[in-house]
Design a protein around this motif. Structure first.
Motif, PDB file in Angstrom:
ATOM      1  N   UNK A 219      35.377  28.972  37.127  1.00 15.87           N
ATOM      2  CA  UNK A 219      36.214  27.999  37.864  1.00 15.87           C
ATOM      3  C   UNK A 219      37.024  28.640  38.974  1.00 15.87           C
ATOM      4  N   UNK A 220      37.258  29.914  38.894  1.00 18.10           N
ATOM      5  CA  UNK A 220      38.035  30.604  39.925  1.00 18.10           C
ATOM      6  C   UNK A 220      37.294  30.603  41.248  1.00 18.10           C
ATOM      7  N   UNK A 221      35.974  30.743  41.211  1.00 25.01           N
ATOM      8  CA  UNK A 221      35.174  30.815  42.437  1.00 25.01           C
ATOM      9  C   UNK A 221      34.376  29.539  42.671  1.00 25.01           C
ATOM     10  N   UNK A 466      40.040  38.144  34.554  1.00 25.89           N
ATOM     11  CA  UNK A 466      41.496  38.208  34.627  1.00 25.89           C
ATOM     12  C   UNK A 466      42.055  37.072  35.493  1.00 25.89           C
ATOM     13  N   UNK A 467      41.334  36.768  36.591  1.00 26.88           N
ATOM     14  CA  UNK A 467      41.786  35.684  37.470  1.00 26.88           C
ATOM     15  C   UNK A 467      41.717  34.335  36.768  1.00 26.88           C
ATOM     16  N   UNK A 473      46.672  33.272  44.047  1.00 28.34           N
ATOM     17  CA  UNK A 473      45.975  33.652  45.282  1.00 28.34           C
ATOM     18  C   UNK A 473      45.596  35.130  45.262  1.00 28.34           C
ATOM     19  N   UNK A 474      46.501  35.964  44.750  1.00 30.35           N
ATOM     20  CA  UNK A 474      46.246  37.416  44.748  1.00 30.35           C
ATOM     21  C   UNK A 474      45.071  37.766  43.842  1.00 30.35           C
ATOM     22  N   UNK A 480      37.381  38.276  44.757  1.00 29.53           N
ATOM     23  CA  UNK A 480      36.401  38.119  45.825  1.00 29.53           C
ATOM     24  C   UNK A 480      36.184  39.427  46.589  1.00 29.53           C
ATOM     25  N   UNK A 481      37.262  40.182  46.834  1.00 31.91           N
ATOM     26  CA  UNK A 481      37.141  41.445  47.574  1.00 31.91           C
ATOM     27  C   UNK A 481      36.303  42.457  46.800  1.00 31.91           C
TER      28      UNK A 481
END
Length: 560
Positions: A219-221, A466-467, A473-474, A480-481
């Motif tokens: 769900x984060x991405x 973890x996200x 946002x961080x 993603x990075x």
């Protein structure tokens, strides 16, 4: 028994048991290559000759001859050129000129002999097709060479010897001061040049399949709308590469099993024997939903985890027993690979519904991770410093705690405090390596570079998990990075590997690491040369030429 020696164009027949006292030429003539030892040299050359026979005990011919002189006689039997002189050839700093199938000298140098690393049954089949020589001396000579080479190939090389003799990203390059058993200036057969480190390519690709599955389903991405087709394509690519590498290495096991044994005793490569099974578990975990929509069958976990478990018993037993391969002597960053297998097995166990075996594997992996981490991190004054060229595999430091955090989250269905602790350790180690770009530069491309990909992907997957627990946002930007960096690295290495393999054809150089000798010898004490000369069967030669100063000194002493 009359034995003939053709030396420098003269034919001499000598009866060992009965000797006729005939008029002899001057004993100091330079062109004479016959060295005789008489019982009474002071009267033998001065009294007149008589046409009667005197029985004497058999003559004793010295067997201690120089390597050059001995082969000059052997190769000079059919030579008619007075000044012709053949010498055993060598190929660089290696023992590749010694033929074990009946070839010596220049012929063996031009035709490198790789049978010493062949499987025993293969050698036996080849030997049955080779006609036997009539000369028993040559047969005995070849047998002695075979025994000498087999002694150096079959005996296990001490672990410390690999660190002393080798350098390179995975201890795969021989130092200039070392000798090897195979020729350096000749291209070896492909299977001998195919290392087990090629499974590192499969690790990078299979871990990417898990990453793209997470990017598509997390769900984060979700806002990225990543299609599952990418996961399916990467998964198929990883399966294809694994099948190709696995079949190739099985051919190597069948034909060059002695080389496999050398890789198994290698302190770095022994850990890569866990890699094929880790890759299989990665593919099971990252399988597309169309192929594995529900819970996997527990038999999959049993098949893939059993080899790793038995390898762990072997490797960890050596670390614990305190022998020559104790951890303080063989520890290197790739030692994490055998530990990671436990955490990946724990993740797959949780995926098939076996939580208790997953907890068991997690505890084993975490205990040995602490030991390996402290051993590598502490750097005692008495410990050997790791070679600078081992820097690419330093990225293994960040893979183990990241895999531990994922395994803990899979077993307990939450990314709690302990899982986050392991993740933070891996994140800090990742940053500590990233801020040192010079730490990973200055090396030519090799398969070892794939060591970067798998740890970077593991940290990316752990960051996504973890996200999910701490959405912000961080954390999303960090996920993603890191995912972008790991994917970019895999793409660059994949293209570079294809170019080096099919365009430049430099991906698989000679695997010098498997051809080192058991001990280091000085230049004047080569073990194979010494063994060859010591056991040279010269009983059918009645005399040897005086080609060196040592022979001349012995002759002068006998005359006195």
């Amino acid at each position: 028994m009359n034995v003939g020696s053709n030396s420098v164009g003269n034919n001499h027949l000598v009866d060992i048991n009965e000797v006729l006292h005939e008029e002899e030429e001057d004993h100091n003539e330079e062109n004479s290559n016959i060295s005789t030892i008489a019982d009474k040299p002071d009267t033998r050359f001065n009294r007149p000759t008589k046409n009667r026979e005197i029985k004497r005990p058999p003559r004793k011919f010295s067997r201690q001859v120089s390597l050059e002189t001995g082969f000059s006689v052997l190769n000079g039997e059919t030579s008619k050129d007075k000044n012709e002189r053949k010498i055993l050839g060598r190929s660089g700093k290696s023992f590749g000129g010694f033929g074990v199938n009946g070839t010596t000298g220049i012929e063996a140098r031009n035709k490198g002999d790789f049978n010493m690393f062949r499987t025993k049954s293969t050698i036996a089949r080849q030997s049955s097709k080779i006609p036997l020589r009539k000369e028993s001396g040559i047969e005995l000579q070849n047998n002695n060479v075979k025994e000498g080479l087999n002694d150096h190939v079959k005996k296990s090389v001490p672990a410390g010897r690999y660190f002393d003799a080798l350098t390179g990203p995975e201890l795969d390059q021989v130092k200039d001061s070392e000798d090897i058993l195979l020729p350096k200036d000749e291209k070896w057969p492909f299977l001998l040049r195919f290392p087990i480190g090629c499974f590192g390519i499969c690790l990078g690709l299979s871990s990417q399949a898990i990453l793209w599955r997470s990017l598509a389903l997390s769900p984060v991405t979700k806002f990225l709308h990543v299609p599952l087709f990418i996961n399916f394509a990467v998964w198929l690519l990883a399966v294809g590469v694994l099948v190709a590498v696995f079949i190739t290495y099985m051919f190597k096991c069948a034909l060059y099993f002695e080389a496999i044994k050398r890789e198994y005793f290698h302190p770095v490569r022994v850990n890569f024997f866990c890699a094929p099974w880790i890759v299989c578990m990665f593919l099971a975990i990252g399988a597309p939903p169309k192929i594995a929509p529900g819970t996997l069958h527990p038999a999959i976990w049993c098949v893939f985890m059993a080899p790793i478990f038995f390898l762990n018993l072997k490797i960890y037993g050596q670390w614990l027993s305190g022998g020559k391969r104790r951890l303080c002597k063989v520890a290197n960053p790739s030692s994490h690979l055998s530990v990671i297998g436990n955490f990946v097995g724990a993740i797959l166990a949780a995926k098939v519904g076996w939580k208790e075996p997953g907890k068991f594997l997690w505890s084993i992996g975490f205990a040995h991770y602490l030991v390996v981490f402290v051993t590598l991190y502490q750097r005692l004054p008495t410990s050997e410093a790791l070679p600078k060229e081992l820097h690419p595999v330093y990225s293994m430091f960040i893979a183990t705690p990241a895999a531990a955090s994922l395994a803990w989250g899979a077993i307990y269905d939450e990314f709690d405090g302990l899982a986050r602790t392991c993740y933070f350790i891996s994140l800090f180690l990742y940053l500590s390596l990233v801020v040192r770009p010079n730490f990973f530069t200055g090396f030519k491309f090799s398969v070892a570079w794939w060591s970067y990909t798998f740890p970077m992907t593991t940290v990316s997957i752990a960051t996504i998990k973890y996200a999910e627990e701490v959405p912000s946002f961080i954390t999303k930007a960090l996920a993603l990075a890191l995912s972008f960096m790991s994917t970019t690295m895999v793409c660059i290495l994949f293209v570079s590997t294809l170019l080096h393999a099919f365009v430049w054809k430099t991906l698989f150089p000679n695997d010098l690491a498997i051809a080192i000798t058991k001990k280091r010898y000085s230049k004047d004490k080569k073990p194979l040369m010494k063994r060859w000369a010591k056991h040279s069967p010269l009983s059918f030669v009645t005399s040897i030429g005086k080609h060196n100063s040592g022979d001349k000194e012995c002759a002068s002493e006998e005359e006195k």
